[in-house]
Write a protein that holds these residues in place. Sequence first.
Motif, PDB file in Angstrom:
ATOM      1  N   GLU A  24     -35.978  62.237 -28.509  1.00  0.00           N
ATOM      2  CA  GLU A  24     -35.256  63.392 -27.963  1.00  0.00           C
ATOM      3  C   GLU A  24     -33.892  63.541 -28.619  1.00  0.00           C
ATOM      4  O   GLU A  24     -33.481  64.638 -28.977  1.00  0.00           O
ATOM      5  N   GLU A  25     -33.193  62.417 -28.793  1.00  0.00           N
ATOM      6  CA  GLU A  25     -31.861  62.470 -29.398  1.00  0.00           C
ATOM      7  C   GLU A  25     -31.953  62.932 -30.858  1.00  0.00           C
ATOM      8  O   GLU A  25     -31.135  63.737 -31.306  1.00  0.00           O
ATOM      9  N   ARG A  26     -32.963  62.440 -31.575  1.00  0.00           N
ATOM     10  CA  ARG A  26     -33.138  62.889 -32.959  1.00  0.00           C
ATOM     11  C   ARG A  26     -33.447  64.383 -33.023  1.00  0.00           C
ATOM     12  O   ARG A  26     -32.940  65.102 -33.878  1.00  0.00           O
ATOM     13  N   ARG A  27     -34.294  64.850 -32.097  1.00  0.00           N
ATOM     14  CA  ARG A  27     -34.655  66.268 -32.071  1.00  0.00           C
ATOM     15  C   ARG A  27     -33.414  67.118 -31.788  1.00  0.00           C
ATOM     16  O   ARG A  27     -33.209  68.162 -32.418  1.00  0.00           O
ATOM     17  N   VAL A  28     -32.560  66.664 -30.873  1.00  0.00           N
ATOM     18  CA  VAL A  28     -31.330  67.390 -30.561  1.00  0.00           C
ATOM     19  C   VAL A  28     -30.433  67.452 -31.790  1.00  0.00           C
ATOM     20  O   VAL A  28     -29.905  68.514 -32.137  1.00  0.00           O
ATOM     21  N   LEU A  29     -30.263  66.322 -32.478  1.00  0.00           N
ATOM     22  CA  LEU A  29     -29.406  66.300 -33.675  1.00  0.00           C
ATOM     23  C   LEU A  29     -29.954  67.205 -34.769  1.00  0.00           C
ATOM     24  O   LEU A  29     -29.194  67.904 -35.445  1.00  0.00           O
ATOM     25  N   THR A  30     -31.262  67.203 -34.918  1.00  0.00           N
ATOM     26  CA  THR A  30     -31.871  68.073 -35.927  1.00  0.00           C
ATOM     27  C   THR A  30     -31.593  69.536 -35.608  1.00  0.00           C
ATOM     28  O   THR A  30     -31.248  70.320 -36.493  1.00  0.00           O
ATOM     29  N   LYS A  31     -31.736  69.906 -34.342  1.00  0.00           N
ATOM     30  CA  LYS A  31     -31.487  71.298 -33.942  1.00  0.00           C
ATOM     31  C   LYS A  31     -30.010  71.658 -34.103  1.00  0.00           C
ATOM     32  O   LYS A  31     -29.690  72.792 -34.466  1.00  0.00           O
ATOM     33  N   ILE A  32     -29.125  70.693 -33.850  1.00  0.00           N
ATOM     34  CA  ILE A  32     -27.700  70.955 -34.052  1.00  0.00           C
ATOM     35  C   ILE A  32     -27.446  71.202 -35.537  1.00  0.00           C
ATOM     36  O   ILE A  32     -26.740  72.144 -35.912  1.00  0.00           O
ATOM     37  N   GLU A  33     -28.016  70.345 -36.393  1.00  0.00           N
ATOM     38  CA  GLU A  33     -27.843  70.513 -37.847  1.00  0.00           C
ATOM     39  C   GLU A  33     -28.372  71.860 -38.319  1.00  0.00           C
ATOM     40  O   GLU A  33     -27.746  72.532 -39.130  1.00  0.00           O
ATOM     41  N   GLU A  34     -29.546  72.239 -37.796  1.00  0.00           N
ATOM     42  CA  GLU A  34     -30.179  73.494 -38.227  1.00  0.00           C
ATOM     43  C   GLU A  34     -29.578  74.715 -37.538  1.00  0.00           C
ATOM     44  O   GLU A  34     -29.943  75.841 -37.856  1.00  0.00           O
ATOM     45  N   ARG A  35     -28.680  74.459 -36.577  1.00  0.00           N
ATOM     46  CA  ARG A  35     -28.061  75.533 -35.787  1.00  0.00           C
ATOM     47  C   ARG A  35     -29.118  76.411 -35.118  1.00  0.00           C
ATOM     48  O   ARG A  35     -29.041  77.630 -35.137  1.00  0.00           O
ATOM     49  N   LEU A  36     -30.110  75.740 -34.529  1.00  0.00           N
ATOM     50  CA  LEU A  36     -31.188  76.424 -33.817  1.00  0.00           C
ATOM     51  C   LEU A  36     -31.139  76.042 -32.346  1.00  0.00           C
ATOM     52  O   LEU A  36     -30.700  74.949 -31.998  1.00  0.00           O
ATOM     53  N   PRO A  37     -31.602  76.940 -31.480  1.00  0.00           N
ATOM     54  CA  PRO A  37     -31.638  76.589 -30.056  1.00  0.00           C
ATOM     55  C   PRO A  37     -32.658  75.492 -29.793  1.00  0.00           C
ATOM     56  O   PRO A  37     -33.632  75.344 -30.529  1.00  0.00           O
ATOM     57  N   ILE A  38     -32.434  74.736 -28.739  1.00  0.00           N
ATOM     58  CA  ILE A  38     -33.330  73.633 -28.417  1.00  0.00           C
ATOM     59  C   ILE A  38     -34.171  73.920 -27.181  1.00  0.00           C
ATOM     60  O   ILE A  38     -35.199  73.297 -26.964  1.00  0.00           O
ATOM     61  N   ALA A  39     -33.760  74.861 -26.361  1.00  0.00           N
ATOM     62  CA  ALA A  39     -34.454  75.144 -25.104  1.00  0.00           C
ATOM     63  C   ALA A  39     -35.873  75.624 -25.374  1.00  0.00           C
ATOM     64  O   ALA A  39     -36.107  76.476 -26.224  1.00  0.00           O
ATOM     65  N   ARG A  40     -36.804  75.019 -24.642  1.00  0.00           N
ATOM     66  CA  ARG A  40     -38.208  75.418 -24.710  1.00  0.00           C
ATOM     67  C   ARG A  40     -38.750  75.467 -23.293  1.00  0.00           C
ATOM     68  O   ARG A  40     -38.327  74.705 -22.441  1.00  0.00           O
ATOM     69  N   ASP A  41     -39.709  76.343 -23.064  1.00  0.00           N
ATOM     70  CA  ASP A  41     -40.345  76.450 -21.750  1.00  0.00           C
ATOM     71  C   ASP A  41     -41.426  75.387 -21.650  1.00  0.00           C
ATOM     72  O   ASP A  41     -42.342  75.340 -22.475  1.00  0.00           O
ATOM     73  N   ALA A  42     -41.328  74.526 -20.625  1.00  0.00           N
ATOM     74  CA  ALA A  42     -42.298  73.442 -20.451  1.00  0.00           C
ATOM     75  C   ALA A  42     -43.708  73.985 -20.275  1.00  0.00           C
ATOM     76  O   ALA A  42     -44.672  73.395 -20.755  1.00  0.00           O
ATOM     77  N   GLY A  43     -43.837  75.119 -19.594  1.00  0.00           N
ATOM     78  CA  GLY A  43     -45.157  75.727 -19.414  1.00  0.00           C
ATOM     79  C   GLY A  43     -45.776  76.139 -20.740  1.00  0.00           C
ATOM     80  O   GLY A  43     -46.962  75.916 -20.980  1.00  0.00           O
ATOM     81  N   ASP A  44     -44.954  76.731 -21.613  1.00  0.00           N
ATOM     82  CA  ASP A  44     -45.456  77.142 -22.927  1.00  0.00           C
ATOM     83  C   ASP A  44     -45.839  75.940 -23.779  1.00  0.00           C
ATOM     84  O   ASP A  44     -46.879  75.947 -24.441  1.00  0.00           O
ATOM     85  N   VAL A  45     -45.010  74.914 -23.761  1.00  0.00           N
ATOM     86  CA  VAL A  45     -45.300  73.702 -24.537  1.00  0.00           C
ATOM     87  C   VAL A  45     -46.589  73.066 -24.035  1.00  0.00           C
ATOM     88  O   VAL A  45     -47.445  72.651 -24.817  1.00  0.00           O
TER      89      VAL A  45
END
Length: 173
Positions: A24-45
């Motif tokens: 999770e921490e790596r995914r957050v850092l990657t999204k910060i680097e890419e300047r992309l949102p991280i929020a996802r809908d659990a139902g969709d996932v």
Amino acid sequence: MASHPVHAFAARLLGKSPAALDAEERRVLTKIEERLPIARDAGDVDDETATLGDRLADRVAAVGGSWGFILAFTLLLVSWMLLNSGVLPRLGHAFDPYPYIFLNLMLSTLAAIQAPVIMMSQNRQAAKDRLAARLDYEVNLRAELEILRLHDMIEHAVSARLDELLERRPAAS
């Protein structure tokens, strides 16, 4: 990985080396680097990974746990009893007279099938809840890291501005 400023920043804030970060921490850092949102809908996932059996279990649980099902099933049972106790015996064709042995067999079979399917759906809901909690953690971690990063940026800007003001100040005689 550690050479990137975001990783160094996160390692300093999280107190972990980049290799010790969890997924999770790596995914957050990657999204910060890419300047992309991280929020996802659990139902969709969850829907992306759901099998046909998963969707069927959810549907059976949704129908079997509804007032519509309870009312329709009650109507069916009452009709069955009236038909086999009142109407068909007069015609001499009652196929399941009182004590309704065939009806009891059907009800037992329905319960034996429906109970595990509902439990599968409940297990899926618990997994969905755990997924939602992980996704919430990622969003919260991202927000916290971004706030701390902005705080650092403001501290550096204020410090630089103070240094600049101190340099401009006339020397005291």
